[in-house]
Design an enzyme around this catalytic site. Structure first.
Site, PDB file in Angstrom:
ATOM      1  N   SER A   1     -15.622  -2.487 -14.413  1.00 48.03           N
ATOM      2  CA  SER A   1     -15.118  -3.513 -13.490  1.00 48.03           C
ATOM      3  C   SER A   1     -14.875  -4.854 -14.182  1.00 48.03           C
ATOM      4  O   SER A   1     -15.108  -5.915 -13.610  1.00 48.03           O
ATOM      5  CB  SER A   1     -16.073  -3.684 -12.307  1.00 48.03           C
ATOM      6  OG  SER A   1     -16.103  -2.509 -11.505  1.00 48.03           O
TER       7      SER A   1
ATOM      8  N   ASN B   1      -8.017   0.722 -21.506  1.00 45.79           N
ATOM      9  CA  ASN B   1      -7.976   2.165 -21.278  1.00 45.79           C
ATOM     10  C   ASN B   1      -7.098   2.444 -20.058  1.00 45.79           C
ATOM     11  O   ASN B   1      -7.502   2.175 -18.926  1.00 45.79           O
ATOM     12  CB  ASN B   1      -9.397   2.695 -21.057  1.00 45.79           C
ATOM     13  CG  ASN B   1      -9.430   4.173 -20.709  1.00 45.79           C
ATOM     14  OD1 ASN B   1      -8.452   4.888 -20.906  1.00 45.79           O
ATOM     15  ND2 ASN B   1     -10.558   4.622 -20.192  1.00 45.79           N
TER      16      ASN B   1
ATOM     17  N   GLU C   1     -20.947   1.394 -20.664  1.00 45.43           N
ATOM     18  CA  GLU C   1     -20.266   1.469 -19.383  1.00 45.43           C
ATOM     19  C   GLU C   1     -21.209   2.060 -18.329  1.00 45.43           C
ATOM     20  O   GLU C   1     -21.339   3.289 -18.230  1.00 45.43           O
ATOM     21  CB  GLU C   1     -19.020   2.356 -19.485  1.00 45.43           C
ATOM     22  CG  GLU C   1     -17.872   1.733 -20.243  1.00 45.43           C
ATOM     23  CD  GLU C   1     -16.560   2.400 -19.870  1.00 45.43           C
ATOM     24  OE1 GLU C   1     -15.634   1.685 -19.467  1.00 45.43           O
ATOM     25  OE2 GLU C   1     -16.482   3.629 -19.963  1.00 45.43           O
TER      26      GLU C   1
ATOM     27  N   LYS D   1      -6.236   5.322 -18.905  1.00 46.78           N
ATOM     28  CA  LYS D   1      -6.613   6.568 -18.230  1.00 46.78           C
ATOM     29  C   LYS D   1      -5.348   7.395 -17.938  1.00 46.78           C
ATOM     30  O   LYS D   1      -4.427   7.395 -18.750  1.00 46.78           O
ATOM     31  CB  LYS D   1      -7.442   6.265 -16.981  1.00 46.78           C
ATOM     32  CG  LYS D   1      -8.659   5.375 -17.295  1.00 46.78           C
ATOM     33  CD  LYS D   1      -9.610   5.240 -16.149  1.00 46.78           C
ATOM     34  CE  LYS D   1     -10.770   4.335 -16.541  1.00 46.78           C
ATOM     35  NZ  LYS D   1     -11.803   4.251 -15.482  1.00 46.78           N
TER      36      LYS D   1
ATOM     37  N   HIS E   1     -16.191   9.067 -22.683  1.00 44.36           N
ATOM     38  CA  HIS E   1     -16.096   8.286 -21.454  1.00 44.36           C
ATOM     39  C   HIS E   1     -16.790   9.043 -20.326  1.00 44.36           C
ATOM     40  O   HIS E   1     -16.762  10.273 -20.270  1.00 44.36           O
ATOM     41  CB  HIS E   1     -14.627   8.032 -21.110  1.00 44.36           C
ATOM     42  CG  HIS E   1     -14.432   7.014 -20.043  1.00 44.36           C
ATOM     43  ND1 HIS E   1     -14.595   7.301 -18.705  1.00 44.36           N
ATOM     44  CD2 HIS E   1     -14.097   5.693 -20.113  1.00 44.36           C
ATOM     45  CE1 HIS E   1     -14.363   6.214 -17.994  1.00 44.36           C
ATOM     46  NE2 HIS E   1     -14.064   5.226 -18.823  1.00 44.36           N
TER      47      HIS E   1
ATOM     48  N   GLY F   1     -14.827   0.901 -11.881  1.00 42.90           N
ATOM     49  CA  GLY F   1     -13.877   0.964 -10.781  1.00 42.90           C
ATOM     50  C   GLY F   1     -14.424   0.584  -9.423  1.00 42.90           C
ATOM     51  O   GLY F   1     -13.719   0.694  -8.414  1.00 42.90           O
TER      52      GLY F   1
ATOM     53  N   GLU G   1     -16.058   9.635 -17.379  1.00 42.48           N
ATOM     54  CA  GLU G   1     -15.209  10.527 -16.597  1.00 42.48           C
ATOM     55  C   GLU G   1     -15.053  11.875 -17.285  1.00 42.48           C
ATOM     56  O   GLU G   1     -15.007  12.920 -16.627  1.00 42.48           O
ATOM     57  CB  GLU G   1     -13.857   9.861 -16.342  1.00 42.48           C
ATOM     58  CG  GLU G   1     -13.973   8.672 -15.404  1.00 42.48           C
ATOM     59  CD  GLU G   1     -12.851   7.674 -15.505  1.00 42.48           C
ATOM     60  OE1 GLU G   1     -12.885   6.670 -14.785  1.00 42.48           O
ATOM     61  OE2 GLU G   1     -11.918   7.888 -16.333  1.00 42.48           O
TER      62      GLU G   1
END
Length: 250
Positions: free
Chosen positions: A211, A12, A166, A14, A96, A172, A98
């Site tokens: 991660s 991904n 996730e 992003k 996702h 991250g 985010e």
């Protein structure tokens, strides 16, 4: 492991990637060779059609990072599932964390998008996972069950759906759940998929994301019910992404 015959590695990108970065996709496409896994990269939508041309003839799959909850019409700025399929992409990431956090996406929206994506011939990768506060309260499994109940399409007649676990607090940050926590989360997801789809649910792929790096990918992929990984930053450069792909073996 689940009964799924092939693992799936998804990158991904992003909101990263310009035309010059297509070279990284090209390197991946021509170096996965006899890899014993399916591999997909989801770059920004602006790069999809160019990427399709440079990987023609390879085994690499391309995907988008989202699609509209509407099939077509007056929705300025949205990209429909049919448009993504028309670009010859095969995969789409949905839900996702985010997008849930910053765009306010709900489970119901993710479910609608998944249904539209499947009808357009795309394979949705539906993301679920708990926040750090939920993790600390030991609510992970409850959160996963509720999210899956809300965002899984009602019917699934073929192996056209992927779930990605996730943990939001891991994305991250470099922090990974304990192996026992990953095992418990994936077992919970597997149980929910079987409850929803019967024998098909036993074969749907479940990815781990958060991660993921070359240094930890083999350890993660060795865990039961981990059928692949969803990779963020480490997928931006072919060298690191290929090292993760190699953890699946040839």
């Amino acid at each position: 492991m689940s009964n799924t015959p092939r693992r799936l590695i998804v990158g991904n990108w992003k909101m990263n990637g310009l035309t010059a970065d297509l070279a990284e996709i090209e390197k991946v496409a021509w170096n996965i060779g006899e890899l014993n896994a399916d591999v997909a990269i989801c770059p920004p939508a602006t790069l999809l059609q160019s990427a399709v041309r440079i990987i023609a003839g390879s085994r690499l799959l391309l995907g988008a990072q989202d699609c509209s909850a509407q099939e077509a019409g007056a929705h300025t700025g949205d990209i429909s599932a049919r448009m993504i399929a028309d670009s010859r992409a095969r995969v789409v990431i949905l839900g996702h964390s985010e997008r849930r956090q910053y765009q306010g996406e709900t489970d119901a929206m993710v479910r609608r998008k998944a249904e539209i994506a499947v009808s357009a011939g795309l394979m949705p990768v539906i993301c679920v996972g708990e926040t750090e506060a939920e993790h600390l309260r030991q609510e992970t499994l409850t959160v996963l069950k509720n999210q899956l109940q809300g965002c899984l399409p009602a019917e699934m007649n073929e192996l056209a759906l992927v779930i990605a676990y996730e943990p939001v607090w891991s994305i991250g940050t470099g922090r990974l759940p304990e192996q026992s926590e990953i095992l418990a989360a994936h077992a919970c997801i597997r149980s929910s998929l079987i409850d929803a789809y019967g024998s098909i649910g036993a074969q749907l792929r479940i990815l781990y994301g958060g991660s993921v790096k070359p240094e930890n990918s083999a350890e993660i992929l060795a865990l039961e019910n981990v059928d692949g990984v969803l990779v963020g930053g480490a997928s931006l450069r072919a060298e690191s992404f290929l090292r993760i792909c190699e953890a699946t073996g040839r």
